[in-house]
Design an enzyme around this catalytic site. Structure first.
Site, PDB file in Angstrom:
ATOM      1  N   PRO A   9      53.522  34.186  49.620  1.00  0.00           N
ATOM      2  CA  PRO A   9      53.019  34.431  48.273  1.00  0.00           C
ATOM      3  C   PRO A   9      51.907  35.475  48.197  1.00  0.00           C
ATOM      4  CG  PRO A   9      52.373  32.249  49.045  1.00  0.00           C
ATOM      5  CD  PRO A   9      53.381  32.767  50.018  1.00  0.00           C
ATOM      6  N   ASN A  10      52.007  36.271  47.158  1.00  0.00           N
ATOM      7  CA  ASN A  10      51.020  37.297  46.784  1.00  0.00           C
ATOM      8  C   ASN A  10      51.057  38.536  47.683  1.00  0.00           C
ATOM      9  OD1 ASN A  10      49.841  35.720  44.605  1.00  0.00           O
ATOM     10  ND2 ASN A  10      49.080  34.404  46.235  1.00  0.00           N
ATOM     11  N   ARG A  17      46.139  44.283  46.087  1.00  0.00           N
ATOM     12  CA  ARG A  17      45.484  42.978  46.000  1.00  0.00           C
ATOM     13  C   ARG A  17      44.248  42.953  46.907  1.00  0.00           C
ATOM     14  NH1 ARG A  17      47.513  37.978  49.661  1.00  0.00           N
ATOM     15  NH2 ARG A  17      46.093  36.425  48.840  1.00  0.00           N
ATOM     16  N   TYR A  22      42.390  42.954  52.315  1.00  0.00           N
ATOM     17  CA  TYR A  22      43.743  43.138  52.859  1.00  0.00           C
ATOM     18  C   TYR A  22      44.136  44.603  53.068  1.00  0.00           C
ATOM     19  CZ  TYR A  22      43.938  38.201  51.646  1.00  0.00           C
ATOM     20  OH  TYR A  22      43.662  36.861  51.573  1.00  0.00           O
ATOM     21  N   ASN A  74      54.131  36.001  57.857  1.00  0.00           N
ATOM     22  CA  ASN A  74      52.829  35.852  57.196  1.00  0.00           C
ATOM     23  C   ASN A  74      53.080  34.943  56.007  1.00  0.00           C
ATOM     24  OD1 ASN A  74      50.433  35.946  55.864  1.00  0.00           O
ATOM     25  ND2 ASN A  74      50.183  38.176  55.986  1.00  0.00           N
ATOM     26  N   ALA A  77      48.957  31.817  51.811  1.00  0.00           N
ATOM     27  CA  ALA A  77      48.205  30.564  51.648  1.00  0.00           C
ATOM     28  C   ALA A  77      48.999  29.342  52.107  1.00  0.00           C
ATOM     29  CB  ALA A  77      47.785  30.409  50.189  1.00  0.00           C
ATOM     30  N   HIS A  80      48.097  27.347  55.297  1.00  0.00           N
ATOM     31  CA  HIS A  80      47.057  26.326  55.358  1.00  0.00           C
ATOM     32  C   HIS A  80      47.481  25.005  54.727  1.00  0.00           C
ATOM     33  CE1 HIS A  80      45.009  30.043  56.194  1.00  0.00           C
ATOM     34  NE2 HIS A  80      45.206  30.474  54.961  1.00  0.00           N
ATOM     35  N   ASP A  87      57.690  22.440  59.552  1.00  0.00           N
ATOM     36  CA  ASP A  87      58.906  21.716  59.965  1.00  0.00           C
ATOM     37  C   ASP A  87      60.096  22.668  60.077  1.00  0.00           C
ATOM     38  OD1 ASP A  87      57.641  19.283  60.146  1.00  0.00           O
ATOM     39  OD2 ASP A  87      58.377  18.506  58.239  1.00  0.00           O
ATOM     40  N   GLU A  98      53.164  33.933  63.999  1.00  0.00           N
ATOM     41  CA  GLU A  98      52.367  33.869  62.760  1.00  0.00           C
ATOM     42  C   GLU A  98      51.470  35.099  62.700  1.00  0.00           C
ATOM     43  OE1 GLU A  98      49.867  30.352  62.583  1.00  0.00           O
ATOM     44  OE2 GLU A  98      48.548  31.264  61.094  1.00  0.00           O
ATOM     45  N   HIS A 100      48.505  37.404  60.260  1.00  0.00           N
ATOM     46  CA  HIS A 100      47.634  37.552  59.088  1.00  0.00           C
ATOM     47  C   HIS A 100      46.984  38.921  59.123  1.00  0.00           C
ATOM     48  CE1 HIS A 100      48.141  33.400  58.084  1.00  0.00           C
ATOM     49  NE2 HIS A 100      47.945  33.114  59.356  1.00  0.00           N
ATOM     50  N   SER A 102      44.057  39.509  57.505  1.00  0.00           N
ATOM     51  CA  SER A 102      42.626  39.244  57.658  1.00  0.00           C
ATOM     52  C   SER A 102      42.398  38.321  58.859  1.00  0.00           C
ATOM     53  CB  SER A 102      42.073  38.589  56.386  1.00  0.00           C
ATOM     54  OG  SER A 102      42.693  37.331  56.174  1.00  0.00           O
ATOM     55  N   ARG A 107      36.934  33.322  57.855  1.00  0.00           N
ATOM     56  CA  ARG A 107      36.866  33.184  56.396  1.00  0.00           C
ATOM     57  C   ARG A 107      36.512  31.747  55.978  1.00  0.00           C
ATOM     58  NH1 ARG A 107      41.769  36.129  53.665  1.00  0.00           N
ATOM     59  NH2 ARG A 107      40.397  35.784  51.870  1.00  0.00           N
ATOM     60  N   ARG A 111      40.825  28.269  55.301  1.00  0.00           N
ATOM     61  CA  ARG A 111      41.686  29.285  55.928  1.00  0.00           C
ATOM     62  C   ARG A 111      41.628  29.233  57.456  1.00  0.00           C
ATOM     63  NH1 ARG A 111      43.131  32.612  51.437  1.00  0.00           N
ATOM     64  NH2 ARG A 111      41.421  32.636  49.957  1.00  0.00           N
TER      65      ARG A 111
HETATM   66  C1  DQA Z   1      46.638  35.935  54.636  1.00  0.00           C
HETATM   67  C2  DQA Z   1      45.476  34.958  54.741  1.00  0.00           C
HETATM   68  C3  DQA Z   1      45.702  33.765  53.837  1.00  0.00           C
HETATM   69  O1  DQA Z   1      44.606  32.877  53.925  1.00  0.00           O
HETATM   70  C4  DQA Z   1      45.830  34.219  52.401  1.00  0.00           C
HETATM   71  O2  DQA Z   1      46.100  33.116  51.566  1.00  0.00           O
HETATM   72  C5  DQA Z   1      46.842  35.286  52.230  1.00  0.00           C
HETATM   73  C6  DQA Z   1      46.892  36.359  53.214  1.00  0.00           C
HETATM   74  C7  DQA Z   1      46.380  37.210  55.479  1.00  0.00           C
HETATM   75  O3  DQA Z   1      47.341  37.911  55.747  1.00  0.00           O
HETATM   76  O4  DQA Z   1      45.232  37.508  55.825  1.00  0.00           O
HETATM   77  O5  DQA Z   1      47.579  35.320  51.253  1.00  0.00           O
HETATM   78  O6  DQA Z   1      47.798  35.313  55.168  1.00  0.00           O
END
Ligand code: DQA
Length: 147
Positions: A9-10, A17, A22, A74, A77, A80, A87, A98, A100, A102, A107, A111
């Site tokens: 998401p996002n 953003r 980011y 990635n 959110a 977390h 699963d 995994e 990220h 950031s 943080r 997170r």
């Molecule tokens: C993120 C870190 C997450 O905590 C956050 O919700 C994101 C981006 C990152 O790529 O740093 O949406 O996954």
């Protein structure tokens, strides 16, 4: 070699953003850079703002080791919060890294917890869009060692 990048998401807003966290690069530009750097690797991309969409894609591509060597995830959110994504990762055959943008460890406390890290092959965080490149290189090293 075939890799799949899944963004949660996002992350469709990457580049626009919260650029102070980011960065300014869009995912399109990042993918373009990755494909030029690794011309022998097929890099597919999937993004969803929905937990179920991410799980469906993990099932679809992750149960076919002949069609995909590794998944770079990635989960945004959902990292977390989503036991369901954890699963799904545990259920599939293709390994997942995994990532990220950031450094989530530096943080807010929420997170710093990842529900998915423990079921992934490894974690790359804190290098902006370069985190995807580092994860791709980790998969390449691993495949070379195993071949
Ligand atoms: C993120 C870190 C997450 O905590 C956050 O919700 C994101 C981006 C990152 O790529 O740093 O949406 O996954």
């Amino acid at each position: 070699m075939k890799l799949l990048i899944i963004n949660g998401p996002n992350l469709n807003l990457l580049g626009r953003r919260q650029p102070e966290i980011y960065g300014c690069e869009s995912m399109e530009s990042c993918l373009d850079r990755l494909r030029r750097r690794f011309p022998d690797v097929a890099i597919d991309y999937f993004q969803s703002n929905h937990e179920g969409g991410i799980i469906d894609e993990l099932h679809r591509r992750g149960m076919d080791p002949a069609g995909c060597d590794g998944i770079i995830l990635n989960a945004g959110a959902y990292t977390h919060t989503s036991l369901a994504i954890a699963d799904a990762i545990s259920s599939i055959e293709v390994p997942v890294i995994e990532v990220h943008l950031s450094n989530v460890a530096s943080r807010e406390p929420i997170r710093r917890t990842s529900l998915i890290g423990g079921v992934c092959l490894g974690v790359v965080a804190g290098f902006g869009t370069d985190s995807y490149r580092l994860a791709a290189e980790a998969f390449m090293e691993r495949l070379q060692k195993n071949s």
